[in-house]
Design an enzyme around this catalytic site. Structure first.
Site, PDB file in Angstrom:
ATOM      1  N   ASN A  72       0.865  -1.184   0.000  1.00 19.35           N
ATOM      2  CA  ASN A  72       0.000   0.000   0.000  1.00 19.35           C
ATOM      3  C   ASN A  72       0.899   1.230   0.000  1.00 19.35           C
ATOM      4  OD1 ASN A  72      -1.838   2.035   0.485  1.00 19.35           O
ATOM      5  ND2 ASN A  72      -2.274   1.422   2.606  1.00 19.35           N
TER       6      ASN A  72
ATOM      7  N   LYS B 120       0.096   4.279  -0.213  1.00 17.43           N
ATOM      8  CA  LYS B 120      -0.548   5.451   0.403  1.00 17.43           C
ATOM      9  C   LYS B 120      -0.321   6.714  -0.455  1.00 17.43           C
ATOM     10  CE  LYS B 120       0.125   3.358   4.890  1.00 17.43           C
ATOM     11  NZ  LYS B 120       0.036   3.508   6.316  1.00 17.43           N
TER      12      LYS B 120
ATOM     13  N   GLU C  90      -6.804   4.452   7.953  1.00 18.62           N
ATOM     14  CA  GLU C  90      -6.648   5.889   7.696  1.00 18.62           C
ATOM     15  C   GLU C  90      -7.922   6.469   7.087  1.00 18.62           C
ATOM     16  OE1 GLU C  90      -2.898   5.456   5.665  1.00 18.62           O
ATOM     17  OE2 GLU C  90      -2.032   4.864   7.577  1.00 18.62           O
TER      18      GLU C  90
ATOM     19  N   GLY D 157       2.330   1.995  10.711  1.00 18.99           N
ATOM     20  CA  GLY D 157       3.272   3.105  10.558  1.00 18.99           C
ATOM     21  C   GLY D 157       3.978   3.486  11.841  1.00 18.99           C
TER      22      GLY D 157
ATOM     23  N   GLY E 199       2.837  -1.339   4.280  1.00 17.80           N
ATOM     24  CA  GLY E 199       2.849   0.093   3.961  1.00 17.80           C
ATOM     25  C   GLY E 199       4.272   0.567   3.692  1.00 17.80           C
TER      26      GLY E 199
HETATM   27  C1  PEP Z   1      -0.750  -0.034   5.834  1.00 14.72           C
HETATM   28  O1  PEP Z   1      -0.680   1.010   5.253  1.00 14.72           O
HETATM   29  O2  PEP Z   1      -1.729  -0.733   5.611  1.00 14.72           O
HETATM   30  C2  PEP Z   1       0.310  -0.424   6.748  1.00 14.72           C
HETATM   31  C3  PEP Z   1       0.208  -1.568   7.343  1.00 14.72           C
HETATM   32  O3  PEP Z   1       1.380   0.432   6.923  1.00 14.72           O
HETATM   33  P1  PEP Z   1       2.809   0.116   7.620  1.00 14.72           P
HETATM   34  O4  PEP Z   1       3.283  -1.203   7.049  1.00 14.72           O
HETATM   35  O5  PEP Z   1       3.676   1.236   7.261  1.00 14.72           O
HETATM   36  O6  PEP Z   1       2.567  -0.022   9.090  1.00 14.72           O
END
Ligand code: PEP
Length: 257
Positions: free
Chosen positions: A8, A10, A96, A172, A233
């Site tokens: 992802n 983002k 989010e 995150g 992410g």
């Molecule tokens: C996500 O965006 O779904 C996510 C899990 O982000 P991260 O891996 O950065 O925690």
């Protein structure tokens, strides 16, 4: 059932960075076998990424969509548009979206039903916040999100569905759930699937874990019986870390112990 690893992106990466990453993945994942891989770029990079990944096995998904198919919804993007551009998947209910943009369970349910009716495969995200975990409400929260999100979704749609358990406190933050914490919730989600759709259907639905996944912790998470993939992410924004996660997944499938 092959595990499913999805990046992802983002709201990250410039046009040039996104194109380069897509080209690197195209090349780096050429020989990958036994793992399904996908990426979810920002809307504006979807046409370019779909073009670069055309003819490969790498899936392309959007990070969101509207529940209506068209109309006066300024700033929104519809499911038919995603299909037109070449998306096979869409992420729905990401934390989010829920917590920064006020998406409710009922909005997510409408989006989910529209996406499935259009033949888009859905990665349905859910997970509890820190205060909910600390208050002992994890199961109640995910059960509410599960039940409301899948209201009116019949068994026939289940092959098109992936569930992503993403504890909000792990996204995150660099603080992933332990494999045991994740498995506990994944096992609960599997039970909810069994109760709603029967054992056979439930056993075929992939449940991804998401939240600070890295090349270092991917293997131990995937060793859990109900973790069937990863939603990544931050570590999906760099070719090396994402490829390592995919290769770790491939290894884990070849030698599960
Ligand atoms: C996500 O965006 O779904 C996510 C899990 O982000 P991260 O891996 O950065 O925690």
């Amino acid at each position: 059932m092959n595990p499913f690893v999805v990046g992802n992106w983002k709201m990250n990466l410039s046009l040039e960075e996104a194109s380069t990453l897509a080209m690197d993945l195209r090349q780096g994942l050429e020989g990958v076998d036994g793992v399904e891989v996908g990426v979810c770029p920002p809307f504006v990079w979807l046409p370019g990424v779909c073009f670069v990944l055309m003819g490969t096995k790498i899936r392309v998904g959007a990070q969101n969509m509207h529940w209506e198919k068209k109309g006066a919804f300024t700033g929104e993007v519809s499911g038919p548009m995603l299909k037109d551009v070449g998306c096979t998947h869409v992420l729905l209910g990401h934390s989010e979206r829920r917590h920064l943009f006020g998406e409710t369970d009922s909005m997510i349910n409408k989006k989910l039903k529209t996406a499935l009716s259009l033949g888009l495969k859905v990665i349905f995200c859910l997970g509890e916040r820190l205060e909910e975990r600390e208050g002992g409400e994890t199961f109640t929260v995910v059960e509410r999100q599960f039940t409301a999100g899948l209201e009116g979704v019949g068994q026939e749609a289940l092959p098109e569905l992936t569930i992503a358990y993403e504890p909000v406190w792990a996204i995150g933050t660099g603080k992933n759930a332990t494999p045991e914490q994740a498995q506990e919730v994944h096992g609960h989600l599997r039970n909810l699937l069994e109760n709603k759709y029967g054992n056979e259907t439930a056993s075929q639905v992939r449940i991804q874990y998401g939240g600070s996944v890295t090349p270092e912790n991917a293997g131990e998470l995937l060793a859990q019986p109900d973790i069937n993939g990863l939603l990544v992410g931050g570590a999906s924004l760099k070719k090396d870390s994402f490829l390592k996660i995919v290769f770790t997944t491939q290894e884990r499938m070849r030698s599960p112990i």
